[in-house]
Design a protein around this motif. Structure first.
Motif, PDB file in Angstrom:
ATOM      1  N   VAL A 233      46.231 -49.290  23.550  1.00  0.00           N
ATOM      2  CA  VAL A 233      47.422 -48.682  24.150  1.00  0.00           C
ATOM      3  C   VAL A 233      47.176 -48.572  25.649  1.00  0.00           C
ATOM      4  N   TRP A 234      48.201 -48.912  26.455  1.00  0.00           N
ATOM      5  CA  TRP A 234      48.038 -48.772  27.904  1.00  0.00           C
ATOM      6  C   TRP A 234      49.390 -48.602  28.594  1.00  0.00           C
ATOM      7  N   LEU A 235      49.308 -48.094  29.832  1.00  0.00           N
ATOM      8  CA  LEU A 235      50.510 -47.888  30.651  1.00  0.00           C
ATOM      9  C   LEU A 235      50.537 -48.927  31.759  1.00  0.00           C
ATOM     10  N   ASP A 236      51.749 -49.376  32.104  1.00  0.00           N
ATOM     11  CA  ASP A 236      51.843 -50.441  33.109  1.00  0.00           C
ATOM     12  C   ASP A 236      53.264 -50.444  33.668  1.00  0.00           C
ATOM     13  N   GLU A 237      53.595 -51.533  34.353  1.00  0.00           N
ATOM     14  CA  GLU A 237      54.975 -51.769  34.812  1.00  0.00           C
ATOM     15  C   GLU A 237      55.360 -53.175  34.411  1.00  0.00           C
ATOM     16  N   ASP A 238      56.633 -53.371  34.047  1.00  0.00           N
ATOM     17  CA  ASP A 238      57.065 -54.707  33.637  1.00  0.00           C
ATOM     18  C   ASP A 238      58.431 -55.024  34.186  1.00  0.00           C
ATOM     19  N   ARG A 239      58.626 -56.290  34.401  1.00  0.00           N
ATOM     20  CA  ARG A 239      59.934 -56.782  34.819  1.00  0.00           C
ATOM     21  C   ARG A 239      60.849 -56.844  33.587  1.00  0.00           C
ATOM     22  N   THR A 240      62.038 -56.286  33.679  1.00  0.00           N
ATOM     23  CA  THR A 240      63.021 -56.391  32.595  1.00  0.00           C
ATOM     24  C   THR A 240      64.324 -56.895  33.223  1.00  0.00           C
ATOM     25  N   PRO A 241      65.322 -57.273  32.386  1.00  0.00           N
ATOM     26  CA  PRO A 241      66.596 -57.695  32.978  1.00  0.00           C
ATOM     27  C   PRO A 241      67.244 -56.591  33.815  1.00  0.00           C
ATOM     28  N   LYS A 242      66.788 -55.342  33.635  1.00  0.00           N
ATOM     29  CA  LYS A 242      67.345 -54.223  34.422  1.00  0.00           C
ATOM     30  C   LYS A 242      66.381 -53.774  35.525  1.00  0.00           C
ATOM     31  N   GLY A 243      65.510 -54.672  35.956  1.00  0.00           N
ATOM     32  CA  GLY A 243      64.578 -54.344  37.038  1.00  0.00           C
ATOM     33  C   GLY A 243      63.192 -53.994  36.521  1.00  0.00           C
ATOM     34  N   VAL A 244      62.311 -53.614  37.447  1.00  0.00           N
ATOM     35  CA  VAL A 244      60.933 -53.293  37.064  1.00  0.00           C
ATOM     36  C   VAL A 244      60.899 -51.870  36.493  1.00  0.00           C
ATOM     37  N   LYS A 245      60.296 -51.729  35.314  1.00  0.00           N
ATOM     38  CA  LYS A 245      60.254 -50.423  34.631  1.00  0.00           C
ATOM     39  C   LYS A 245      58.817 -50.051  34.287  1.00  0.00           C
ATOM     40  N   ARG A 246      58.565 -48.740  34.267  1.00  0.00           N
ATOM     41  CA  ARG A 246      57.272 -48.277  33.758  1.00  0.00           C
ATOM     42  C   ARG A 246      57.234 -48.545  32.260  1.00  0.00           C
TER      43      ARG A 246
ATOM     44  N   CYS B  20      49.108 -42.860  20.327  1.00  0.00           N
ATOM     45  CA  CYS B  20      49.694 -43.538  21.495  1.00  0.00           C
ATOM     46  C   CYS B  20      50.478 -42.549  22.361  1.00  0.00           C
ATOM     47  N   LEU B  21      51.236 -41.664  21.708  1.00  0.00           N
ATOM     48  CA  LEU B  21      52.005 -40.662  22.459  1.00  0.00           C
ATOM     49  C   LEU B  21      51.067 -39.711  23.198  1.00  0.00           C
ATOM     50  N   ALA B  22      49.968 -39.345  22.555  1.00  0.00           N
ATOM     51  CA  ALA B  22      48.991 -38.453  23.196  1.00  0.00           C
ATOM     52  C   ALA B  22      48.403 -39.151  24.435  1.00  0.00           C
ATOM     53  N   HIS B  23      48.127 -40.432  24.297  1.00  0.00           N
ATOM     54  CA  HIS B  23      47.591 -41.197  25.436  1.00  0.00           C
ATOM     55  C   HIS B  23      48.593 -41.180  26.598  1.00  0.00           C
ATOM     56  N   GLU B  24      49.865 -41.372  26.250  1.00  0.00           N
ATOM     57  CA  GLU B  24      50.892 -41.392  27.300  1.00  0.00           C
ATOM     58  C   GLU B  24      51.007 -40.026  27.979  1.00  0.00           C
ATOM     59  N   ARG B  25      51.013 -38.948  27.168  1.00  0.00           N
ATOM     60  CA  ARG B  25      51.130 -37.602  27.745  1.00  0.00           C
ATOM     61  C   ARG B  25      49.963 -37.316  28.685  1.00  0.00           C
ATOM     62  N   GLU B  26      48.797 -37.825  28.304  1.00  0.00           N
ATOM     63  CA  GLU B  26      47.605 -37.557  29.104  1.00  0.00           C
ATOM     64  C   GLU B  26      47.614 -38.311  30.441  1.00  0.00           C
ATOM     65  N   HIS B  27      48.209 -39.506  30.442  1.00  0.00           N
ATOM     66  CA  HIS B  27      48.078 -40.361  31.622  1.00  0.00           C
ATOM     67  C   HIS B  27      49.364 -40.558  32.429  1.00  0.00           C
ATOM     68  N   ALA B  28      50.489 -40.029  31.967  1.00  0.00           N
ATOM     69  CA  ALA B  28      51.742 -40.224  32.715  1.00  0.00           C
ATOM     70  C   ALA B  28      52.506 -38.910  32.793  1.00  0.00           C
ATOM     71  N   ALA B  29      53.200 -38.731  33.931  1.00  0.00           N
ATOM     72  CA  ALA B  29      53.957 -37.494  34.125  1.00  0.00           C
ATOM     73  C   ALA B  29      55.196 -37.467  33.229  1.00  0.00           C
ATOM     74  N   GLU B  30      55.773 -38.639  32.998  1.00  0.00           N
ATOM     75  CA  GLU B  30      57.009 -38.717  32.200  1.00  0.00           C
ATOM     76  C   GLU B  30      56.911 -39.862  31.206  1.00  0.00           C
ATOM     77  N   PRO B  31      57.702 -39.802  30.121  1.00  0.00           N
ATOM     78  CA  PRO B  31      57.694 -40.912  29.173  1.00  0.00           C
ATOM     79  C   PRO B  31      58.204 -42.199  29.825  1.00  0.00           C
ATOM     80  N   ALA B  32      57.615 -43.324  29.471  1.00  0.00           N
ATOM     81  CA  ALA B  32      58.027 -44.620  30.044  1.00  0.00           C
ATOM     82  C   ALA B  32      59.366 -45.049  29.455  1.00  0.00           C
ATOM     83  N   PRO B  33      60.274 -45.584  30.292  1.00  0.00           N
ATOM     84  CA  PRO B  33      61.559 -46.056  29.748  1.00  0.00           C
ATOM     85  C   PRO B  33      61.423 -47.292  28.866  1.00  0.00           C
ATOM     86  N   LEU B  34      60.357 -48.066  29.079  1.00  0.00           N
ATOM     87  CA  LEU B  34      60.150 -49.307  28.315  1.00  0.00           C
ATOM     88  C   LEU B  34      58.946 -49.134  27.393  1.00  0.00           C
TER      89      LEU B  34
END
Ligand code: SF4
Ligand SMILES: [Zn+2]
Length: 356
Positions: free
Chosen positions: A41-54, A100-114
């Protein structure tokens, strides 16, 4: 699951022979994995048809791909990471989601849109992810914007996608097409479905408003560098009519695969990063987002150039992924481009004996 043609299944030949070798290679693996832990599990940024999203990317451990257990694709070592026995219970999958949710809570201020969910197989295969687990995933991520789920084309059915689309999620099905050329997919990758089935899956997905993200493989075994680049350029163009995004994976040498055996025998070199650049430049005008995220870049087992310029070229590729502007490649140069050009000109396919 669709069947390859009888000819390619002939005993001891074609796909049958590929599968026999792959089963033998995979049998050398003796590691085991905990079904309550996600594979990654990891956090990143990706290009989507609606722009770059976390993004939050999850690789669920589901027991893996059924094609891999039959033998599977020549470059794919993912099944080696899967739980033995081929199935993971609903409760264990829910534990994986919680981790996975615990990992996200630990490493990101907000939930990722993608959210991107891979399984080293097919998320939409109900043998891997039963309907109740699929529903639990949809419920868990119902508040996000976009979900990517990985699946082979056989399992793309509208009944399975509405779990997500009915909850208002934009859905992309990530399909490992590898190449638009049926012969290369069958003989070099040992993947059983045809381009027409990929097209049918994209049509099925679009009936419920879901879309397709195509994954291509740059340089499967048995192709020269030039053949591999030409195959990718043609494949990106053909895919663009059926997918909003084409993600090109340069092949890397994974453990317990036929590619690894060839690599040790001096019969395989992962693609040059210059080849990745060439494909991205050549297809910059294609009607799709084209991205590439070379895994293991700069290492002997991953896509690489000379060792001096790999990081710079990789940075330019990452830049291109976000901006889709080929001018990023004007800023990178290295003497090893001359060697790559010579390889492109002079490398020849295997000269197999015609008779013995
Ligand atoms: S590449 Fe995909 S279809 Fe092929 S063996 Fe791996 S997980 Fe299965
Ligand atoms: Zn170089």
């Amino acid at each position: 699951m669709s069947q390859p043609s009888p000819e390619s299944r002939e005993h001891g030949r074609g796909m049958d022979a590929h599968n026999a070798v792959m089963r033998e290679v995979r049998a050398r693996n003796d590691r085991t994995y905990d079904p309550h832990e996600p594979t990654r599990v990891w956090l990143d940024e990706d290009r989507t048809p609606k722009g770059v999203k976390r993004s939050l990317t999850i690789v669920l451990n589901t027991g893996g791909c059924r094609w891999a257990r039959a033998g599977g694709c020549t470059m794919c070592g993912y099944v080696a990471e899967s739980v033995e026995g081929g199935t993971v219970a609903h409760d264990a999958l829910v534990d994986q989601l919680d981790a996975c949710l615990a990992h996200e809570r630990e490493h990101a201020a907000e939930p990722a849109p993608l959210v991107k969910i891979y399984t080293s197989g097919s998320f939409l295969d109900e043998r891997e992810v039963p309907p109740e687990s699929r529903d639990a995933v949809a419920e868990t991520f119902a508040d996000r914007e976009r979900l990517v789920v990985e699946s082979l084309p056989d399992f793309v059915e509208r009944d399975r996608l509405v779990d997500f689309t009915d909850r208002g999620l934009a859905v992309d099905v990530a399909v490992g097409l590898e190449t638009a050329t049926d012969r290369v997919r069958r003989d070099c990758v040992n993947k059983y479905f045809e381009f027409s089935e990929f097209v049918a899956a994209s049509e099925e997905a679009s009936r419920v408003g879901a879309e397709i993200k195509a994954y291509l493989l740059l340089k499967p075994p048995f192709l020269t560098e030039r053949e591999a680049v030409a195959d990718m350029v043609a494949s990106v163009r053909r895919c663009a009519a059926h997918a909003h995004t084409v993600s090109m994976n340069p092949c890397n040498v994974q453990r317990h695969t036929m590619v690894e055996d060839l690599y040790h025998a001096g019969g395989y070199r992962p693609p040059w990063l210059w080849s990745v650049v060439e494909v991205l430049e050549e297809t910059a005008d294609a009607d799709a987002i084209v991205v590439s995220d070379p895994v293991g870049h700069g290492s002997d087992r991953g896509p690489h150039n000379c060792g001096e310029c790999d990081d710079r070229v990789q940075t330019a590729i990452t830049d291109f992924d976000k901006r889709q502007d080929p001018s990023v490649f004007e800023q990178v140069a290295c003497d090893c481009e001359t060697t790559w050009e010579a390889v492109m000109d002079r490398e020849r396919s295997y000269g197999m004996p015609l008779a013995r």
